[in-house]
Design a protein around this motif. Structure first.
Motif, PDB file in Angstrom:
ATOM      1  N   GLU A 105      30.042  -8.891 -50.789  1.00  0.00           N
ATOM      2  CA  GLU A 105      29.198  -8.082 -51.669  1.00  0.00           C
ATOM      3  C   GLU A 105      28.394  -7.090 -50.845  1.00  0.00           C
ATOM      4  N   ILE A 106      27.698  -6.216 -51.519  1.00  0.00           N
ATOM      5  CA  ILE A 106      26.928  -5.165 -50.850  1.00  0.00           C
ATOM      6  C   ILE A 106      25.793  -5.787 -50.054  1.00  0.00           C
ATOM      7  N   GLU A 107      25.629  -5.284 -48.826  1.00  0.00           N
ATOM      8  CA  GLU A 107      24.581  -5.779 -47.947  1.00  0.00           C
ATOM      9  C   GLU A 107      23.585  -4.680 -47.617  1.00  0.00           C
ATOM     10  N   CYS A 108      22.309  -5.047 -47.582  1.00  0.00           N
ATOM     11  CA  CYS A 108      21.252  -4.170 -47.073  1.00  0.00           C
ATOM     12  C   CYS A 108      21.045  -4.531 -45.611  1.00  0.00           C
ATOM     13  N   GLY A 109      21.129  -3.532 -44.755  1.00  0.00           N
ATOM     14  CA  GLY A 109      20.937  -3.759 -43.329  1.00  0.00           C
ATOM     15  C   GLY A 109      20.065  -2.691 -42.712  1.00  0.00           C
ATOM     16  N   TRP A 110      19.635  -2.944 -41.480  1.00  0.00           N
ATOM     17  CA  TRP A 110      18.760  -2.024 -40.764  1.00  0.00           C
ATOM     18  C   TRP A 110      18.921  -2.246 -39.278  1.00  0.00           C
ATOM     19  N   GLY A 111      18.554  -1.244 -38.509  1.00  0.00           N
ATOM     20  CA  GLY A 111      18.545  -1.344 -37.055  1.00  0.00           C
ATOM     21  C   GLY A 111      17.599  -0.305 -36.501  1.00  0.00           C
ATOM     22  N   LEU A 112      16.903  -0.671 -35.450  1.00  0.00           N
ATOM     23  CA  LEU A 112      15.957   0.254 -34.824  1.00  0.00           C
ATOM     24  C   LEU A 112      16.367   0.541 -33.389  1.00  0.00           C
ATOM     25  N   TYR A 113      16.060   1.727 -32.938  1.00  0.00           N
ATOM     26  CA  TYR A 113      16.362   2.135 -31.575  1.00  0.00           C
ATOM     27  C   TYR A 113      15.201   1.751 -30.657  1.00  0.00           C
ATOM     28  N   ASP A 114      15.478   1.754 -29.353  1.00  0.00           N
ATOM     29  CA  ASP A 114      14.453   1.388 -28.369  1.00  0.00           C
ATOM     30  C   ASP A 114      13.164   2.158 -28.607  1.00  0.00           C
ATOM     31  N   GLY A 115      12.055   1.448 -28.512  1.00  0.00           N
ATOM     32  CA  GLY A 115      10.742   2.061 -28.640  1.00  0.00           C
ATOM     33  C   GLY A 115      10.193   2.093 -30.050  1.00  0.00           C
ATOM     34  N   PHE A 116      10.950   1.597 -31.032  1.00  0.00           N
ATOM     35  CA  PHE A 116      10.496   1.697 -32.420  1.00  0.00           C
ATOM     36  C   PHE A 116      10.285   0.344 -33.102  1.00  0.00           C
ATOM     37  N   THR A 117      10.423  -0.741 -32.383  1.00  0.00           N
ATOM     38  CA  THR A 117      10.219  -2.059 -32.987  1.00  0.00           C
ATOM     39  C   THR A 117       8.730  -2.385 -33.056  1.00  0.00           C
ATOM     40  N   GLY A 118       8.389  -3.337 -33.902  1.00  0.00           N
ATOM     41  CA  GLY A 118       7.014  -3.816 -33.992  1.00  0.00           C
ATOM     42  C   GLY A 118       6.054  -2.884 -34.705  1.00  0.00           C
ATOM     43  N   GLN A 119       6.571  -1.893 -35.417  1.00  0.00           N
ATOM     44  CA  GLN A 119       5.713  -0.921 -36.104  1.00  0.00           C
ATOM     45  C   GLN A 119       5.859  -0.964 -37.623  1.00  0.00           C
ATOM     46  N   GLY A 120       6.656  -1.885 -38.133  1.00  0.00           N
ATOM     47  CA  GLY A 120       6.886  -1.967 -39.573  1.00  0.00           C
ATOM     48  C   GLY A 120       7.878  -0.949 -40.098  1.00  0.00           C
ATOM     49  N   ILE A 121       8.565  -0.259 -39.210  1.00  0.00           N
ATOM     50  CA  ILE A 121       9.491   0.798 -39.625  1.00  0.00           C
ATOM     51  C   ILE A 121      10.669   0.234 -40.403  1.00  0.00           C
ATOM     52  N   ALA A 122      11.285  -0.836 -39.897  1.00  0.00           N
ATOM     53  CA  ALA A 122      12.448  -1.408 -40.588  1.00  0.00           C
ATOM     54  C   ALA A 122      12.059  -1.926 -41.966  1.00  0.00           C
ATOM     55  N   THR A 123      10.900  -2.556 -42.073  1.00  0.00           N
ATOM     56  CA  THR A 123      10.434  -3.058 -43.363  1.00  0.00           C
ATOM     57  C   THR A 123      10.247  -1.899 -44.346  1.00  0.00           C
ATOM     58  N   GLU A 124       9.581  -0.872 -43.910  1.00  0.00           N
ATOM     59  CA  GLU A 124       9.323   0.286 -44.769  1.00  0.00           C
ATOM     60  C   GLU A 124      10.625   0.961 -45.197  1.00  0.00           C
ATOM     61  N   ALA A 125      11.552   1.126 -44.254  1.00  0.00           N
ATOM     62  CA  ALA A 125      12.824   1.791 -44.553  1.00  0.00           C
ATOM     63  C   ALA A 125      13.695   0.948 -45.483  1.00  0.00           C
TER      64      ALA A 125
END
Length: 176
Positions: A85-105
């Motif tokens: 089934e359809i999956e929601c996924g995310w990935g962050l590049y170096d230097g962008f973790t720990g800022q809530g970016i993946a959650t927001e996106a």
């Protein structure tokens, strides 16, 4: 056909060709260990193309995450042929973790998908050791679905997202 989404801090926009080098570098690095990586640039190209093709095939796909003008990662909905089934996924590049970016996106992607399509449910498959992504899945309203099928029968934790669960998610951001 491919949307651009704007949140309080981010722009989620369609991929462009120039994004591939950063995408492939992340997938070739140890950062991709929970995604079956590291993987080669050739395989990464197939994933990148699949992320884009989903828009034409299903009306869903991935978007590049941009923060303060910098490419920060990707988030979206995918449905490769081997996914049940359809999956929601995310990935962050170096230097962008720990800022809530993946959650927001991810919250923006799901909110958009449930508003713009007839989807009633999507999943996120998360490795048992990937505690950061487990927290993200929970923050955006996912609940563990022990009965969900996984690609290749993997033993990942599967989180289920619905329109109601995303709307009631503990994470509260602002979308523009």
């Amino acid at each position: 056909m491919i949307p651009t989404l704007t949140t309080q801090r981010l722009v989620l926009r369609p991929y462009d060709r120039a994004d591939f080098e950063t995408y492939a570098a992340m997938l070739a690095s140890p950062r991709a260990k929970y995604m079956g990586g590291p993987i080669s640039a050739e395989i990464a190209w197939g994933w990148f193309a699949n992320d884009i093709a989903g828009w034409a095939l299903y009306g869903i796909g991935c978007l590049a995450i941009v923060k303060d003008g910098e490419l920060a990662g990707f988030a979206g909905l995918v449905h490769p042929a081997h996914f049940p089934e359809i999956e929601c996924g995310w990935g962050l590049y170096d230097g962008f973790t720990g800022q809530g970016i993946a959650t927001e996106a991810a919250h923006a992607i799901l909110s958009h998908a449930f508003a713009a399509t007839d989807l009633t449910s999507v999943v996120s498959h998360v490795d048992h050791q990937n505690h950061a992504s487990q927290k993200i899945a929970e923050r955006i309203g996912g609940s563990v679905d022990p009965d969900a099928a996984t690609p290749f029968g993997d033993s990942n934790i599967t989180y289920r997202h619905t329109a109601a669960s995303v709307a009631a998610a503990p994470w509260k951001g602002t979308f523009q």
